[in-house]
Design a protein around this motif. Structure first.
Motif, PDB file in Angstrom:
ATOM      1  N   ASP A  83     -12.569  -5.283  -3.830  1.00  0.00           N
ATOM      2  CA  ASP A  83     -13.119  -5.258  -2.474  1.00  0.00           C
ATOM      3  C   ASP A  83     -12.282  -6.072  -1.485  1.00  0.00           C
ATOM      4  O   ASP A  83     -12.626  -6.200  -0.315  1.00  0.00           O
ATOM      5  CB  ASP A  83     -14.569  -5.747  -2.467  1.00  0.00           C
ATOM      6  N   PRO A  90      -9.533  -6.708   1.192  1.00  0.00           N
ATOM      7  CA  PRO A  90      -8.922  -5.819   2.195  1.00  0.00           C
ATOM      8  C   PRO A  90      -7.518  -5.342   1.815  1.00  0.00           C
ATOM      9  O   PRO A  90      -7.064  -4.299   2.318  1.00  0.00           O
ATOM     10  CB  PRO A  90      -8.891  -6.692   3.456  1.00  0.00           C
ATOM     11  N   ASN A 149       0.855  -1.181   0.000  1.00  0.00           N
ATOM     12  CA  ASN A 149       0.000   0.000   0.000  1.00  0.00           C
ATOM     13  C   ASN A 149       0.898   1.240   0.000  1.00  0.00           C
ATOM     14  O   ASN A 149       1.706   1.424   0.915  1.00  0.00           O
ATOM     15  CB  ASN A 149      -0.899  -0.030   1.239  1.00  0.00           C
ATOM     16  N   SER A 186      -7.713  -1.752   0.612  1.00  0.00           N
ATOM     17  CA  SER A 186      -8.422  -0.754   1.417  1.00  0.00           C
ATOM     18  C   SER A 186      -7.481   0.381   1.822  1.00  0.00           C
ATOM     19  O   SER A 186      -6.269   0.199   1.972  1.00  0.00           O
ATOM     20  CB  SER A 186      -9.021  -1.406   2.670  1.00  0.00           C
ATOM     21  N   GLY A 187      -8.052   1.569   1.947  1.00  0.00           N
ATOM     22  CA  GLY A 187      -7.291   2.704   2.475  1.00  0.00           C
ATOM     23  C   GLY A 187      -6.428   3.442   1.477  1.00  0.00           C
ATOM     24  O   GLY A 187      -5.716   4.380   1.852  1.00  0.00           O
TER      25      GLY A 187
END
Length: 258
Positions: free
Chosen positions: A184, A186, A163, A189-190
């Motif tokens: 979708d 995880p 990330n 995410s973010g």
């Protein structure tokens, strides 16, 4: 010494001239034959033609060829074509700078296919395994498919996804040459920006291995990026590429993926 140097120069000049005076098969629909040294063989994408060759087309065949200058030649009528007659069938629909640059890249990719280096999509970065998505790709799909080069002597590969916002790293182990994840998951995410790498080592030093970056975008962003290639898209449509083939071209060459 002088004579040897002259011979070398003449040989190099001949190689360059031969490379320039050649055509490469970009696309073929149907069956065409290539005649060389009195023999004939079916033509396939990536085949190189020169002034010694003759091409035979049937009524259902469409053949597109390119040269090192990014020019495109299209054959779609039944008959036999020698090299000079092929050159009379240049495709000049819109053929602006972007189209020529694209086909120059394709020429280099097809004629360097045995060199073990990927040219399309950017500068070759050494012996990296990652193939797609390209470095700095933008992806609008809900499905993110990562693919890489494999070696028959290696059975296990480790995929790292980082990330870009948090530097959090996720690791996956697989014995194949691809990994498919969904938006979708995880893992995504973010952030919208990520990096990925593939290694044959389970615990490599992540600071010492190359990463490719990619950004998750929405469909409207994709359409906006795609509109920058309208001239190229028009030319590709004119020489017979389908909508799916054009989408694959934008993804595999420019990193704009639907």
């Amino acid at each position: 010494m002088g004579k040897s140097f002259t011979v070398i120069l003449i040989s190099l000049f001949a190689l360059v001239t031969n490379a320039q005076d050649s055509l490469c098969v970009f696309k073929i629909k149907g069956v065409a034959l290539l005649k060389f040294d009195k023999a004939k063989k079916p033509i396939k994408k990536g085949d190189i033609l020169n002034e010694k060759n003759t091409v035979y087309l049937s009524s259902t065949t469409n053949l597109t060829l390119i040269n090192s200058e990014g020019k495109v030649f299209n054959l779609e009528s039944t008959g036999a074509y020698n090299y000079s007659s092929i050159l009379k069938n240049e495709f000049v629909e819109n053929q602006k700078g972007l189209t020529s640059r694209y086909f120059k890249m394709i020429w280099k990719e097809l004629t360097n296919k045995d060199a073990g280096k990927t040219i399309i999509g950017g500068v070759y970065r050494g012996d990296v395994l990652m193939k797609f998505p390209l470095d700095s790709a933008r992806i609008a799909s809900s499905k993110i498919k990562l693919t890489w080069t494999t070696d028959e002597n290696i059975s296990q590969y480790y995929v790292f996804i980082r990330n870009s916002s948090s530097d959090e790293v996720h690791k996956f182990a697989t014995n194949g040459n691809e990994l498919t994840l969904y938006k979708d998951n995880p893992v995504f995410s973010g952030s919208k920006s990520f990096e990925w790498a593939v290694s044959t080592k389970e615990f490599p030093n992540l600071k010492n291995i190359p990463f490719y970056s990619f950004t998750l975008i929405n469909r409207s962003e994709y359409e906006s990026l795609k509109s920058r290639f309208d001239d190229l898209i028009s030319d590709l449509e004119a020489i017979g590429l389908s909508s799916l083939e054009i989408e694959e071209t934008l993804c595999n060459t420019y990193g704009i993926c639907k």
